[in-house]
Design a protein around this motif. Structure first.
Motif, PDB file in Angstrom:
ATOM      1  N   THR A  22       0.401  -1.257  -0.230  1.00 23.60           N
ATOM      2  CA  THR A  22      -0.055  -0.009   0.120  1.00 23.60           C
ATOM      3  C   THR A  22       0.988   1.452  -0.207  1.00 23.60           C
ATOM      4  O   THR A  22       0.179   2.463  -0.738  1.00 23.60           O
ATOM      5  CB  THR A  22      -0.874   0.037   1.256  1.00 23.60           C
ATOM      6  N   TYR A  46      -3.604  -9.602  -6.394  1.00 25.15           N
ATOM      7  CA  TYR A  46      -3.931  -8.832  -5.701  1.00 25.15           C
ATOM      8  C   TYR A  46      -5.198  -8.062  -5.746  1.00 25.15           C
ATOM      9  O   TYR A  46      -4.222  -6.910  -6.578  1.00 25.15           O
ATOM     10  CB  TYR A  46      -3.319  -8.561  -4.176  1.00 25.15           C
ATOM     11  N   PRO A  48      -7.041  -4.438  -4.418  1.00 24.64           N
ATOM     12  CA  PRO A  48      -7.307  -3.736  -3.716  1.00 24.64           C
ATOM     13  C   PRO A  48      -9.032  -3.687  -3.970  1.00 24.64           C
ATOM     14  O   PRO A  48      -9.193  -3.305  -2.858  1.00 24.64           O
ATOM     15  CB  PRO A  48      -6.034  -2.753  -3.953  1.00 24.64           C
ATOM     16  N   ASP A  51     -10.645  -6.583  -2.505  1.00 25.18           N
ATOM     17  CA  ASP A  51     -10.065  -6.819  -1.778  1.00 25.18           C
ATOM     18  C   ASP A  51      -9.774  -8.244  -1.423  1.00 25.18           C
ATOM     19  O   ASP A  51      -9.959  -9.683  -0.495  1.00 25.18           O
ATOM     20  CB  ASP A  51     -11.191  -6.906  -0.405  1.00 25.18           C
TER      21      ASP A  51
END
Length: 118
Positions: A22, A46, A48, A51
């Motif tokens: 992040t 992944y 964000p 999630d």
């Protein structure tokens, strides 16, 4: 000392590549590449926004990948894909990636992707 476990080692390595930083906006993207077709078949990372950990199956690829020494990537990158699966944990995605690679004879390729932080 316990015997070395190739599958556990591989799963841990795959899991570690599916990271999201992040602070720097870096996402680890793992591609499974078909060495005969010389193109990405699956991409995992992944998300964000969701999630979740996503695996996508490539459906279309960039044109014209001539193999030469100046080339950055020796395979065709996917330009379109469909969802293959969504996973809550990176370990779940890693298991699916290892299964796909073993079933289809695919090889891994790792790329850090830097999000636009502006």
């Amino acid at each position: 000392m316990a015997d070395f476990d190739n599958e556990n080692f591989t799963l841990r390595l795959l899991t570690e590549t599916l990271f999201y930083d992040t602070e720097y906006g870096i996402v680890g993207v793992l591609s499974l590449v078909d060495p005969e077709e010389r193109r990405e078949q699956y991409l995992a990372s992944y998300s964000p926004e969701d999630d979740a950990f996503l695996i996508e199956e490539a459906t279309d690829w960039e044109d014209n990948i001539e193999s030469n020494e100046e080339e950055e990537v020796a395979y065709a990158l996917a330009v379109d894909s469909v969802d293959h699966g969504t996973y809550d944990l990176p370990e779940e995605a890693a298991i699916e990636l290892l299964t796909l690679a073993a079933q289809k004879g695919l090889l891994p390729s790792f790329t850090p992707y830097y999000e636009d932080m502006s």
